[in-house]
Each structure stands twice: as C-alpha cells, then as structure tokens.
Design an enzyme around this catalytic site. Structure first.
Site, PDB file in Angstrom:
ATOM      1  N   SER A   8       0.850  -1.194   0.000  1.00 32.61           N
ATOM      2  CA  SER A   8       0.000   0.000   0.000  1.00 32.61           C
ATOM      3  C   SER A   8       0.880   1.236   0.000  1.00 32.61           C
ATOM      4  O   SER A   8       1.637   1.470   0.954  1.00 32.61           O
ATOM      5  CB  SER A   8      -0.889   0.005   1.243  1.00 32.61           C
ATOM      6  OG  SER A   8      -1.502   1.268   1.352  1.00 32.61           O
ATOM      7  N   HIS A  33      -1.211  -1.168  -4.281  1.00 29.29           N
ATOM      8  CA  HIS A  33      -2.490  -0.872  -3.640  1.00 29.29           C
ATOM      9  C   HIS A  33      -2.546   0.634  -3.398  1.00 29.29           C
ATOM     10  O   HIS A  33      -1.650   1.211  -2.776  1.00 29.29           O
ATOM     11  CB  HIS A  33      -2.610  -1.642  -2.333  1.00 29.29           C
ATOM     12  CG  HIS A  33      -3.941  -1.501  -1.664  1.00 29.29           C
ATOM     13  ND1 HIS A  33      -5.054  -2.198  -2.071  1.00 29.29           N
ATOM     14  CD2 HIS A  33      -4.334  -0.723  -0.616  1.00 29.29           C
ATOM     15  CE1 HIS A  33      -6.079  -1.872  -1.302  1.00 29.29           C
ATOM     16  NE2 HIS A  33      -5.674  -0.976  -0.406  1.00 29.29           N
ATOM     17  N   ASP A  35      -4.816   3.740  -1.950  1.00 26.15           N
ATOM     18  CA  ASP A  35      -5.932   4.065  -1.058  1.00 26.15           C
ATOM     19  C   ASP A  35      -6.421   5.482  -1.290  1.00 26.15           C
ATOM     20  O   ASP A  35      -5.689   6.446  -1.058  1.00 26.15           O
ATOM     21  CB  ASP A  35      -5.466   3.937   0.399  1.00 26.15           C
ATOM     22  CG  ASP A  35      -5.263   2.493   0.817  1.00 26.15           C
ATOM     23  OD1 ASP A  35      -6.215   1.709   0.697  1.00 26.15           O
ATOM     24  OD2 ASP A  35      -4.137   2.155   1.241  1.00 26.15           O
ATOM     25  N   MET A  37      -9.054   8.284  -0.077  1.00 26.75           N
ATOM     26  CA  MET A  37      -9.915   8.625   1.079  1.00 26.75           C
ATOM     27  C   MET A  37     -10.446  10.041   0.914  1.00 26.75           C
ATOM     28  O   MET A  37      -9.683  10.947   0.553  1.00 26.75           O
ATOM     29  CB  MET A  37      -9.087   8.566   2.363  1.00 26.75           C
ATOM     30  CG  MET A  37      -8.408   7.230   2.592  1.00 26.75           C
ATOM     31  SD  MET A  37      -7.453   7.292   4.108  1.00 26.75           S
ATOM     32  CE  MET A  37      -6.694   5.675   4.087  1.00 26.75           C
ATOM     33  N   HIS A  66      -8.420   1.248  -4.093  1.00 28.46           N
ATOM     34  CA  HIS A  66      -9.375   1.033  -2.999  1.00 28.46           C
ATOM     35  C   HIS A  66     -10.041   2.367  -2.690  1.00 28.46           C
ATOM     36  O   HIS A  66      -9.421   3.260  -2.132  1.00 28.46           O
ATOM     37  CB  HIS A  66      -8.583   0.483  -1.785  1.00 28.46           C
ATOM     38  CG  HIS A  66      -9.381   0.262  -0.561  1.00 28.46           C
ATOM     39  ND1 HIS A  66      -8.785   0.015   0.656  1.00 28.46           N
ATOM     40  CD2 HIS A  66     -10.722   0.237  -0.330  1.00 28.46           C
ATOM     41  CE1 HIS A  66      -9.713  -0.168   1.577  1.00 28.46           C
ATOM     42  NE2 HIS A  66     -10.901  -0.021   1.003  1.00 28.46           N
ATOM     43  N   MET A  68     -12.238   4.587  -0.662  1.00 31.20           N
ATOM     44  CA  MET A  68     -12.916   4.813   0.622  1.00 31.20           C
ATOM     45  C   MET A  68     -13.597   6.168   0.512  1.00 31.20           C
ATOM     46  O   MET A  68     -13.206   7.145   1.153  1.00 31.20           O
ATOM     47  CB  MET A  68     -11.882   4.780   1.760  1.00 31.20           C
ATOM     48  CG  MET A  68     -11.429   3.365   2.084  1.00 31.20           C
ATOM     49  SD  MET A  68      -9.890   3.310   2.997  1.00 31.20           S
ATOM     50  CE  MET A  68      -8.747   3.335   1.627  1.00 31.20           C
ATOM     51  N   MET A 137     -11.723  -5.768   5.111  1.00 31.01           N
ATOM     52  CA  MET A 137     -10.940  -4.850   5.942  1.00 31.01           C
ATOM     53  C   MET A 137     -10.673  -5.514   7.282  1.00 31.01           C
ATOM     54  O   MET A 137     -11.602  -5.916   7.981  1.00 31.01           O
ATOM     55  CB  MET A 137     -11.711  -3.541   6.196  1.00 31.01           C
ATOM     56  CG  MET A 137     -11.762  -2.565   5.041  1.00 31.01           C
ATOM     57  SD  MET A 137     -10.175  -2.012   4.361  1.00 31.01           S
ATOM     58  CE  MET A 137      -9.253  -1.512   5.815  1.00 31.01           C
ATOM     59  N   GLY A 142      -9.135   3.943   7.009  1.00 26.01           N
ATOM     60  CA  GLY A 142      -8.817   5.351   7.224  1.00 26.01           C
ATOM     61  C   GLY A 142      -7.355   5.622   7.520  1.00 26.01           C
ATOM     62  O   GLY A 142      -6.854   6.698   7.214  1.00 26.01           O
ATOM     63  N   GLY A 144      -3.195   3.795   8.084  1.00 27.50           N
ATOM     64  CA  GLY A 144      -2.261   2.683   8.101  1.00 27.50           C
ATOM     65  C   GLY A 144      -1.797   2.444   9.537  1.00 27.50           C
ATOM     66  O   GLY A 144      -2.070   3.239  10.440  1.00 27.50           O
ATOM     67  N   GLY A 145      -1.113   1.338   9.744  1.00 24.23           N
ATOM     68  CA  GLY A 145      -0.446   1.094  11.021  1.00 24.23           C
ATOM     69  C   GLY A 145      -1.337   0.687  12.170  1.00 24.23           C
ATOM     70  O   GLY A 145      -0.936   0.790  13.333  1.00 24.23           O
ATOM     71  N   ASP A 175      -6.849  -6.490   4.028  1.00 19.96           N
ATOM     72  CA  ASP A 175      -6.242  -5.162   4.089  1.00 19.96           C
ATOM     73  C   ASP A 175      -6.298  -4.617   5.513  1.00 19.96           C
ATOM     74  O   ASP A 175      -7.388  -4.373   6.039  1.00 19.96           O
ATOM     75  CB  ASP A 175      -7.011  -4.239   3.125  1.00 19.96           C
ATOM     76  CG  ASP A 175      -6.383  -2.867   2.988  1.00 19.96           C
ATOM     77  OD1 ASP A 175      -5.282  -2.654   3.529  1.00 19.96           O
ATOM     78  OD2 ASP A 175      -6.996  -2.010   2.326  1.00 19.96           O
ATOM     79  N   GLY A 176      -5.108  -4.417   6.104  1.00 16.85           N
ATOM     80  CA  GLY A 176      -5.026  -3.809   7.431  1.00 16.85           C
ATOM     81  C   GLY A 176      -4.294  -4.687   8.423  1.00 16.85           C
ATOM     82  O   GLY A 176      -4.744  -5.795   8.718  1.00 16.85           O
ATOM     83  N   GLY A 197       0.972  -2.167   4.206  1.00 15.14           N
ATOM     84  CA  GLY A 197       1.569  -0.835   4.117  1.00 15.14           C
ATOM     85  C   GLY A 197       2.714  -0.692   5.073  1.00 15.14           C
ATOM     86  O   GLY A 197       3.894  -0.818   4.705  1.00 15.14           O
ATOM     87  N   SER A 198       2.393  -0.484   6.357  1.00 13.34           N
ATOM     88  CA  SER A 198       3.455  -0.160   7.311  1.00 13.34           C
ATOM     89  C   SER A 198       4.435  -1.312   7.496  1.00 13.34           C
ATOM     90  O   SER A 198       5.638  -1.071   7.650  1.00 13.34           O
ATOM     91  CB  SER A 198       2.863   0.272   8.651  1.00 13.34           C
ATOM     92  OG  SER A 198       1.918  -0.663   9.092  1.00 13.34           O
TER      93      SER A 198
END
Ligand code: DX5
Ligand code: ZN
Length: 223
Positions: A8, A33, A35, A37, A66, A68, A137, A142, A144-145, A175-176, A197-198
């Site tokens: 991500s 990926h 994101d 938002m 993605h 959102m 999800m 909303g 990352g991390g 995802d997440g 991501g992170s």
C-alpha cells in the site's frame, strides 16, 4: 493459484514516491495498492487523481485502487482514466451495488467490493457471482499502522464457503495490519491477496519483506 501481494503506497514516502514505486517494480509484489480517502466515508484524506496518474506513469504492475469514498459512481470513469486496473468500492458506500459493479466492468476494470469489519460477508450472497475480488478490511479503514482484527479469519472462511460453487475464482484480499507474521494464517483461511503498508515500508529491507510474504506457502505442513 499463488497469492498476490500488494504494497500500500499510503505508507510510502510521499516526498519521493518515485523511489518507492521503483522499489515495488523491482520487488516480487504483484500489484500497487492505492488508497483513496475522501474525509467523508473515512475520517482521513489521502490523495486524488493527480497522484494516481503520477503513480501510473512509473508503475509497471497493475493498480489496485481502494475507494474509501461516498457515492463512488461519480468518479469511476476518472479513476479508470487515471490508471486504475482494479476498482474496489465499499459495500457501505453504495446504494445500487449491482449497478456500480457492472459500471466498473464496463470500463474494462476488475471489480471489487470492500467490507468494513462490522459488515457480514453474507450480505454479498446476491452479488458474489459478479465480483472479481472482495477486500475484507481487517482494521477500520482510514489509517495505516493499525492493529489487525482477528475475527477476520472467520470472515475469510465464511466468504470462501459462500463463494464455493458461485464464484470459485474469487480473489479474497485482506487489508489492514497484515505482515509476514500473519501471512500464512491468512492464506490457510482462504485469502489469496494481501495488502500491506506499514509492515513493508517500515521494514529495514522492504523488498525482503515483500519477498517473505510472497514466499509463504499454505500447503506446507506444520511440523
Ligand atoms: C487503511 C487502508 C490500508 C492501509 C493498510 O484504510 O485501506 O490499505 O494502507 O495499512 P497497514 O498495512 O499499515 O495496516
Ligand atoms: Zn486499502
């Protein structure tokens, strides 16, 4: 079918996005990926079309976008023109999901639906045959991390069962809070695409972190 890994770029270095795009190009990752938002559907704003197009200019792998955002129908064509290969809308943001999914397919993109942690997979019963992918999800969208929600494993198994005989080629994407630590368990539950991501971009060697997720083999027997 081997699973896909999608870093991500929300966790990439925005001051030098090109370097991180090239890192992903070189790596064993399958997709980017991306994101999006809007500050309405989720309590955060990420980036929009100019950044998407800039990523597309350098990316050598498909863009998994993605959304959102509320009422995504307003912007589907712009996302396709901006470079999206897969367009994922949220179940909770669509009033006429069947129409939206077919609009995405008519644009020539893969169509996906994302479910928030509180949304039951059973709600996809009447649309599952029309989908290329479902994104579960495993954190509240909303940011990352965040910490992985373990109920996700049950949702993956339920979704795989729901898809059996209705859509055996369905991609189940998570995802997440995904990292090399939970990759194998997610694959064993039935997932076949992982967003991270992170865990990738905070690793000392992101390419290695991607390779580690990619090499996990759910057929290996625990000894
Ligand atoms: C969160 C986004 C994710 C996010 C994942 O709303 O949809 O794609 O980038 O970040 P990590 O892997 O850090 O949980
Ligand atoms: Zn995402």
């Amino acid at each position: 079918m081997k699973h896909s890994v999608a870093p991500s770029i929300l966790s990439a270095n925005f001051a030098n996005l090109q370097a991180d795009i090239e890192l992903i190009n070189r790596s064993k990752a399958d997709w980017f990926h991306v994101d999006i938002m809007d500050g309405m559907f989720v309590p955060n704003i990420s980036f929009g079309f100019p950044v998407l197009s800039a990523v597309k200019r350098y990316a050598q792998k498909p863009l998994d976008v993605h959304l959102m955002i509320v009422d995504p129908d307003r912007y589907l064509r712009q996302f396709q023109e901006g470079g999206a290969d897969h367009i994922i809308v949220h179940y909770e943001a669509c009033t006429h999901l069947h129409r939206t999914i077919h609009a995405i397919r008519d644009l020539g993109c893969r169509a996906g639906v994302a479910l928030n942690p509180h949304t039951p997979v059973m709600l996809l019963h009447d649309i599952i045959a029309d989908l290329d992918q479902v994104l579960i999800m495993s954190v509240n969208p909303g940011f990352g991390g965040q910490q992985f929600i373990t109920n996700t494993y049950d949702k993956i198994r339920e979704l795989r069962a729901l898809a059996a005989g209705r859509n055996d080629r369905l991609i189940i994407e998570i995802d997440g809070g995904v990292s090399a630590d939970n990759t194998l368990d997610l694959l064993k539950a039935g997932a076949n695409a992982l967003v991270a991501g992170s865990s990738i971009f905070s690793a000392s060697n992101p390419e290695q972190a991607i390779a580690e997720m990619k090499s996990a083999d759910p057929r290996e027997i625990d000894l």
